[in-house]
Design a protein around this motif. Structure first.
Motif, short mmCIF file in Angstrom:
data_model
loop_
_atom_site.label_atom_id
_atom_site.label_comp_id
_atom_site.label_asym_id
_atom_site.label_seq_id
_atom_site.Cartn_x
_atom_site.Cartn_y
_atom_site.Cartn_z
N ARG A 286 0.85 -1.18 0.00
CA ARG A 286 0.00 0.00 0.00
C ARG A 286 0.89 1.24 0.00
O ARG A 286 1.69 1.45 0.93
CB ARG A 286 -0.93 0.04 1.20
N LEU A 287 0.76 2.06 -1.04
CA LEU A 287 1.51 3.30 -1.15
C LEU A 287 0.57 4.46 -0.83
O LEU A 287 -0.46 4.64 -1.50
CB LEU A 287 2.08 3.46 -2.57
N THR A 288 0.89 5.22 0.19
CA THR A 288 0.03 6.31 0.65
C THR A 288 0.75 7.64 0.47
O THR A 288 1.92 7.78 0.88
CB THR A 288 -0.34 6.13 2.14
N LEU A 289 0.06 8.58 -0.12
CA LEU A 289 0.59 9.94 -0.31
C LEU A 289 -0.26 10.90 0.50
O LEU A 289 -1.48 10.94 0.36
CB LEU A 289 0.56 10.32 -1.80
N THR A 290 0.39 11.68 1.36
CA THR A 290 -0.29 12.64 2.21
C THR A 290 0.22 14.05 1.93
O THR A 290 1.42 14.25 1.77
CB THR A 290 -0.07 12.30 3.70
N THR A 291 -0.70 14.99 1.87
CA THR A 291 -0.35 16.41 1.72
C THR A 291 -1.04 17.19 2.83
O THR A 291 -2.25 17.00 3.06
CB THR A 291 -0.79 16.95 0.36
N ASN A 292 -0.29 18.03 3.50
CA ASN A 292 -0.83 18.88 4.56
C ASN A 292 -0.78 20.34 4.10
O ASN A 292 0.26 20.80 3.62
CB ASN A 292 -0.01 18.73 5.85
N TYR A 293 -1.91 21.01 4.24
CA TYR A 293 -1.93 22.43 3.88
C TYR A 293 -2.75 23.20 4.90
O TYR A 293 -3.50 22.62 5.70
CB TYR A 293 -2.47 22.63 2.47
#
Length: 333
Positions: A286-293
């Protein structure tokens, strides 16, 4: 002698003239407000205000309905038709003559339509119940000004938003890791279809280059033909996690997408991101990409909805590129 037929074209012509006058007046006011906000010290911040996104379209549609239906006798269909016509004219004029980007106009349309309808039907209801015409005229004139003054006194919330997308990759973490770190020469046929990029025209990645491995390294992302920004590595755990802090050292992304929406501006700050690779029992990952803004407006709820769509589509496309390349490597072994 037979009575001469009555000519009822004059009142119809007069009513049409009033409708045209109402729309013309509204467009002049809208253009004036646009020019004043563009030249003001507040700059792009004003375009993300509750006043501009909600109060202003309600006021413009209320004004059109008031001028176009002086006796308050027009049907409900008239009031329903005013907001979409106004929004259509604003979108056409903004794109054709003011050079506004598609992203701004698409984001503007739904909320202007909703509050335009509220403004139109508020006037219809108020005019049928008013007892004091002078008070009604004064409220139509001064309430928008009062609303803007009140909003300027309200502190702007700062909401941190975490946006996450994941994909199952038929490859091991070791096979995926090189493509999570960097990618060269990403073709137009790589990735996946998304509404934001395939329809609205948001840029697609072309390459990601890492200057050196490890914490402190800088990944430079190249998007479309002329966009670049940095991702400064803050965590480096090969096969497990890669984290970074965004650094927008130029305005290339803003110029390509929308002049009013800077990725590190007064009402939006795209802050950090990371990849996490989780091995699964069946041999996939499982490849998870997270972005915080951080969203910093009085309409953060509305902004978050668009962030979920636009940034979410970008994440889905990036994950698709990594998945396709890692699986191709896995199958070639």
């Amino acid at each position: 002698m037979p009575a001469e037929p009555q000519d009822d074209r004059a009142p119809v012509s007069l009513l049409k003239g009033r409708i045209i006058a109402g729309f013309s007046l509204a467009l002049v006011i809208a253009l004036s407000a646009y020019l004043l906000m563009s030249a003001s010290r507040a700059g792009n911040q004003a375009f993300a205000s509750l006043w501009f996104l909600a109060v202003f379209p309600a006021y413009l549609c209320a004004l059109i309905c008031y001028v176009g239906d002086p006796a308050g006798t027009r049907s409900r269909n008239f009031y329903v038709s005013v907001p979409p016509i106004l929004v259509g004219l604003v979108i056409f004029g903004s794109a054709a003559f003011l050079g506004e980007g598609i992203i701004c106009l698409v984001m503007l349309s739904p909320i202007w339509l909703i509050f335009g309808l509220i403004g139109a039907f508020s006037v219809r209801r108020m005019r049928r119940r008013r007892d004091d015409a002078a008070s009604f005229h004064a409220s139509l004139l001064f309430l928008p000004l009062l609303a803007g003054s009140v909003e300027s006194q309200i502190p702007v919330p700062h909401d941190t938003v975490t946006l996450t997308r994941s994909v199952i990759v038929n490859a091991s973490p070791a096979e995926i890791w090189p493509y999570a770190v960097s990618n060269a020469h990403i073709g137009n046929d790589e990735g996946r279809w998304t509404f934001s990029q395939s329809v609205l025209g948001l840029p697609r990645p072309r390459a990601t280059v890492l200057d050196r491995p490890g914490v402190g390294g800088v990944r430079t992302a190249y998007w479309s033909e002329s966009i670049d920004f940095q991702e400064r590595v803050t965590a480096w755990q090969p096969g497990r996690r890669l984290a970074w802090r965004f650094a927008f050292t130029n305005s290339s992304l803003q110029h390509h997408t929308d002049e009013h929406i800077a990725p590190d501006g007064p009402f939006l700050k795209i802050d950090t991101g990371d990849y996490r690779l989780t091995p699964l029992p069946d041999g996939t990952t499982r490849l998870t990409l997270t972005t915080n803004y951080v969203a910093m407006t009085h309409v953060n709820l509305y902004a978050r909805w668009w962030g979920e769509l636009l940034l979410g589509d970008i994440q889905d496309n990036v994950l698709a590129v990594v998945k396709q390349r890692a699986e191709a490597r896995h199958e070639a072994r």
